[in-house]
Design an enzyme around this catalytic site. Sequence first.
Site, PDB file in Angstrom:
ATOM      1  N   GLU A 216       0.827  -1.208   0.000  1.00  0.00           N
ATOM      2  CA  GLU A 216       0.000   0.000   0.000  1.00  0.00           C
ATOM      3  C   GLU A 216       0.853   1.246   0.000  1.00  0.00           C
ATOM      4  O   GLU A 216       2.052   1.192   0.249  1.00  0.00           O
ATOM      5  CB  GLU A 216      -0.845   0.047   1.280  1.00  0.00           C
ATOM      6  CG  GLU A 216      -2.066  -0.792   1.269  1.00  0.00           C
ATOM      7  CD  GLU A 216      -2.869  -0.639   2.546  1.00  0.00           C
ATOM      8  OE1 GLU A 216      -4.031  -0.991   2.532  1.00  0.00           O
ATOM      9  OE2 GLU A 216      -2.321  -0.164   3.570  1.00  0.00           O
ATOM     10  N   HIS A 258      -5.799   2.509   6.207  1.00  0.00           N
ATOM     11  CA  HIS A 258      -5.024   2.060   7.349  1.00  0.00           C
ATOM     12  C   HIS A 258      -4.182   3.164   7.969  1.00  0.00           C
ATOM     13  O   HIS A 258      -3.843   4.139   7.315  1.00  0.00           O
ATOM     14  CB  HIS A 258      -4.121   0.900   6.934  1.00  0.00           C
ATOM     15  CG  HIS A 258      -4.907  -0.261   6.421  1.00  0.00           C
ATOM     16  ND1 HIS A 258      -4.606  -0.902   5.238  1.00  0.00           N
ATOM     17  CD2 HIS A 258      -6.002  -0.858   6.899  1.00  0.00           C
ATOM     18  CE1 HIS A 258      -5.479  -1.856   5.032  1.00  0.00           C
ATOM     19  NE2 HIS A 258      -6.345  -1.855   6.017  1.00  0.00           N
TER      20      HIS A 258
END
Lengths: 305, 391
Positions: A216, A258
């Site tokens: 990510e 996140h």
Amino acid sequence: MAILIDESTRILVQGITGKEGSRAAKVMLEYGSNVVAGVTPGKGGWSIEGIPVYNSVKEALTKHPEINATIIIVPPAFAKSAALEAIEAAIPLINILTEGMPVQDSAHIVHEAAKHRVHIVGPSSIGILSPGKCRLGVIGGEQEIIERIYTPGSIGVISKSGGMTNETAWVVRQAGLGHSTVVGIGGDIICGTTFTDLLERFERDPQTKGVVMFGELGGTYEDQVAHMLKKKKFTKPLAVFIAGRFAESMPHGIAFGHAGAIIEGSRGLPSSKIHALAEAGALVAGRHDELGELIKGAINGTVEN
Amino acid sequence: MRLYEFEGKGLLLKYGIATPRSQLYSSDEPIPYEPVVVKAQTLSGGRGKEGLIAVTSRESAQQAAEELLKRTHHFEYIDRVLLEEKIEVKHEFYVAITYDTDTRSAVVAICLHGGVDINAHADAVKRFPVYPTDNEIAEIVRKAGFRDHHAEWESFLRSAINCFFSEDCTLLEINPVARTHDGKLIALDAMIELEDEASFRHQARKYPARQAGFGRAPTEREERVKEINAQDFRGTIKYLELDGDIGFLAAGGGGSITCMDALTSVHGRPSNFTEFSGNPSDEKVYELTKVILSKPKLCGLWIVGAIANFTVMDTTMSGVIRALGETKPAYPIVVRRSGPHEKEGIALLQKAKEELGLDMIIYGAEMPMTKSAIIIKQKADDYRRQHGHTN
């Protein structure tokens, strides 16, 4: 072979009397994992799903010295002390499923674990699965899902996102391949186990022929992989998807998904991670579902790696 | 939570770091200093270059402050101005503490050349891991290259590190740290970020709510979703309004950004970013869907998510179906959802499709999640062409 867990894994569940903890115990047992004990302070003497509950990790280990892995699934405020208890008891594998653990606490336990030479996976991990051998945590969810997606095979899977772990394993399965070990490392700023830690193990694992990873935006864990490839410390085929390219056109500093996924300045940009990984020889998927065919092509030798 | 400068300096002071004397501007109180530094309070940096900090005489300070209160900075309204005594500076340094994914610890970053041009000195920044206890501060001071005032620097860094850990900061940046002619170290600015996840350790804290940090003023729909989210503690929903025409309803943190990537990579233009996670109630999903559908001139709707572990598909889809029933969109809808009770969930959607006469394609796991981006993009293009909407 597989990595981290197999038929010999004997599991402790810290937080077993909680809603999430008891569900984790149930799904692990359903899969055939060896869950031998649980811990919840003050609830010693209880039994959950037929598993005895103790007041402390030390007490559980006295009764069940065969324990060699623990999952921690407690509220964030208690995760640090639970992990320290497991570290002091020298349980070699500590898998933390708790989400929302303060980063200061994560940094502290990761530092302590290194001193005591034990291994933390997480926090915010969905779990670890060596198909057909052992499931740690809630990875794969309900039995109908885990059976549909996961099957023993030759591909290692590493994912920062719990929710994308199934999907990443699934595109591998749809390409006609199975999985050696699947690991959810969590998407926090401080990860107990990073991509490179696992790639070292997959490199040595004879069952694993190639690895697929879901990375990510944010942080440098993916950049560390590029560095590792350049130094030839991982030599098997590696297919990668890095999520978050669209965020580069957004105002910076917004956390997407996140806690670790924040772009700060030029650090953590998906495009720079993709560039570094491609240059180092990884196969980078433009769209997530291409991962399956990419890794299949690579292990069949039809794609240059 | 990001703190304003005046709040950050309040925290630093508590840990023994000197800051200039200061007070918040109020039109009915006298200006306390001469000369005075008049500083707009904003959550984003770069104020100096935008003319949001002024040094004025006592007489001109009120006018300067009132001017600042009319301004905005990166779409933040300026509603507070700080008045500060002017410090005579001999040299400016840079000190910041944050978490680092390479050392997997907190690190203190130090540069001997601080101030507005810190980015030009990025290569001269030195980084040292730091921990809540047992830091070798003298060693850090020596390696950082400070030529003199070592005792002052040791004390300064000890206080900053103590503040960082005790307050559960994720960022504590002081730029510049000023050294005065008599050798004192003073924090002239403070950029502090407190970790929301650690707020259980700081129950007594009372900072007012912040403005939304999207780099622009929040839209009505964004405000609405924030309200919906706050009314019901089950699950989290996020919504960011964009300027495309494909409605986007995605589940899960990693899944939603992966799908946004897939849609934008085939040149589909999403009308919003959304993420819902943590098993939200049907009601919450219903309200969120209504907000997404309320955007005018939509040409498509993409309902998408990764294969769920436990979230039962038939119950989560019911909120979406209710909102579709009220709006009955004419534009195409592509669904890709999978998880426990997938067959039942698909049957429910099929029933809604027939009853409401929707142009809807429904996929389960057999369709890879991100591949369905291509389908919604094509369907939306067709609809746009047929209805004469411009892209």
